[in-house]
Design a protein around this motif. Sequence first.
Motif, short mmCIF file in Angstrom:
data_model
loop_
_atom_site.label_atom_id
_atom_site.label_comp_id
_atom_site.label_asym_id
_atom_site.label_seq_id
_atom_site.Cartn_x
_atom_site.Cartn_y
_atom_site.Cartn_z
N ASN A 92 0.84 -1.19 0.00
CA ASN A 92 0.00 0.00 0.00
C ASN A 92 0.88 1.24 0.00
N ALA A 93 0.27 2.41 -0.05
CA ALA A 93 1.02 3.66 -0.20
C ALA A 93 1.93 3.93 0.97
N ASP A 94 1.64 3.35 2.14
CA ASP A 94 2.46 3.57 3.33
C ASP A 94 3.33 2.37 3.67
N CYS A 95 3.60 1.53 2.68
CA CYS A 95 4.37 0.31 2.93
C CYS A 95 5.79 0.64 3.40
N THR A 96 6.40 -0.35 4.03
CA THR A 96 7.79 -0.22 4.47
C THR A 96 8.62 -1.33 3.86
N ALA A 97 9.94 -1.15 3.92
CA ALA A 97 10.85 -2.18 3.40
C ALA A 97 10.71 -3.48 4.18
N GLU A 98 10.39 -3.39 5.46
CA GLU A 98 10.22 -4.60 6.27
C GLU A 98 9.01 -5.40 5.80
N GLU A 99 7.99 -4.73 5.28
CA GLU A 99 6.77 -5.41 4.84
C GLU A 99 6.91 -6.03 3.47
N GLU A 103 13.00 -2.77 -2.66
CA GLU A 103 12.74 -2.48 -4.06
C GLU A 103 11.25 -2.32 -4.34
N ALA A 104 10.43 -3.23 -3.80
CA ALA A 104 8.98 -3.13 -3.98
C ALA A 104 8.45 -1.87 -3.31
N CYS A 105 8.99 -1.53 -2.15
CA CYS A 105 8.58 -0.32 -1.44
C CYS A 105 8.91 0.92 -2.27
N GLN A 106 10.09 0.94 -2.86
CA GLN A 106 10.50 2.06 -3.71
C GLN A 106 9.53 2.24 -4.88
N ILE A 107 9.19 1.14 -5.54
CA ILE A 107 8.29 1.22 -6.70
C ILE A 107 6.91 1.71 -6.29
N LYS A 108 6.38 1.20 -5.18
CA LYS A 108 5.03 1.60 -4.76
C LYS A 108 4.98 3.07 -4.38
N ARG A 109 6.01 3.56 -3.72
CA ARG A 109 6.02 4.96 -3.31
C ARG A 109 6.19 5.89 -4.51
N LYS A 110 6.89 5.44 -5.56
CA LYS A 110 7.06 6.26 -6.76
C LYS A 110 5.84 6.17 -7.68
N PHE A 111 5.19 5.00 -7.68
CA PHE A 111 4.05 4.78 -8.57
C PHE A 111 2.86 4.27 -7.74
N PRO A 112 2.21 5.14 -7.00
CA PRO A 112 1.13 4.68 -6.10
C PRO A 112 -0.04 4.03 -6.82
#
Length: 372
Positions: A92-99, A103-112
């Motif tokens: 989700n938009a507030d995801c963390t690297a631990e979750e 890399e997936a966190c970076q993509i989600k935050r750049k492309f919500p």
Amino acid sequence: MNRKNVFVRMLLMPFAFIYYLITGIRNMLFEWEILPSERFSVPVICVGNISVGGTGKTPFTEYLIHLLKQQYRVATLSRGYKRKTKGFVLANADCTAEEVGDEACQIKRKFPDVIVAVDGNRRRGMRRLLALPLEERPHVILLDDAMQHRYVSPSLIIMLTEYNHLYYDDFILPAGNLRESVHAAYRADIIVVTKCRKGINPIELRIIGKNISLMANQRLYFSDIAYHKVEPLFPSKRLHPCSLSEVNKEEDILLITGIANPQPLIDRLKSYFGSIHVCEFSDHHPFRESDIQQIDNLFGKMTSSTRKIICTEKDAMRLMTLAYLPDEWKPFLYYLPISVEFLFGRGDDFDARILKHVISTINIQQKINVKN
């Protein structure tokens, strides 16, 4: 290569031969359809390699997202390396690297608006994505780092190989960095040589092309990394602007890296800043309190009034949510976004090839659906 490295590789060759046999037998079982490989009803583009890390898969996946998201609902699926969760997870938009992994966190935050999923079992992950409600279901799925995950059969495979570590000059693990034999490159539809120098000459191109020995159905492209404006990790707290195009050579920079091959980044920053101190960690490194203390000690010794800490975008995903990240760092902490750029004007040709593949795959599936 020095004599010590040659000697170590020679010692490891028997183990490399065993690994070669294991991966070779596994690939044959898939080729003979003894092990099942499932093909899905949407275009599935795999971005991968046959070597261990450092080829630029994440920025390449982001390039494909930029290309496709205007026309299609795009999803990415990766295993979420070093995350602390298990099974299938939708970011989700507030995801963390631990979750979901950095890399997936970076993509989600750049492309919500893009669907970002992680699952160590790619086939299960694919089924879960295609079981989403129709209005949420992806039109195209990008598989990140999945060339060895053969239980899913992609409709297109893009294989990356780094210019300074070309796969055909390497050895199989553990004597080298290859996950499987160089012959695995035949599975790729497109091969991209990444992180090239912009001044690469035509003779080098011909040599690389000859050594790769493209098959009739394969295409070869060359790309480099583009470095963009340095961004504050905590915008509300920043003290100074920071740009690679307008820098003060007297600035004191502490570079934090936790990526597979930081040398191109280090070389690039050295060309902009007068003083670079490097604090280097392993790829996907989980920053511990002792690491933060080590970095803090180095940062404390920097006396410039415009001192800064710069990290990679991937490292930023792990640093930004650390409970023990010092508040004193936040005004000085920046990350460096990067992107892929194709050389020799071949980007348009690459884009057209990808778009053609996607639309033709969708059309074929629609015809199958009509018949059924």
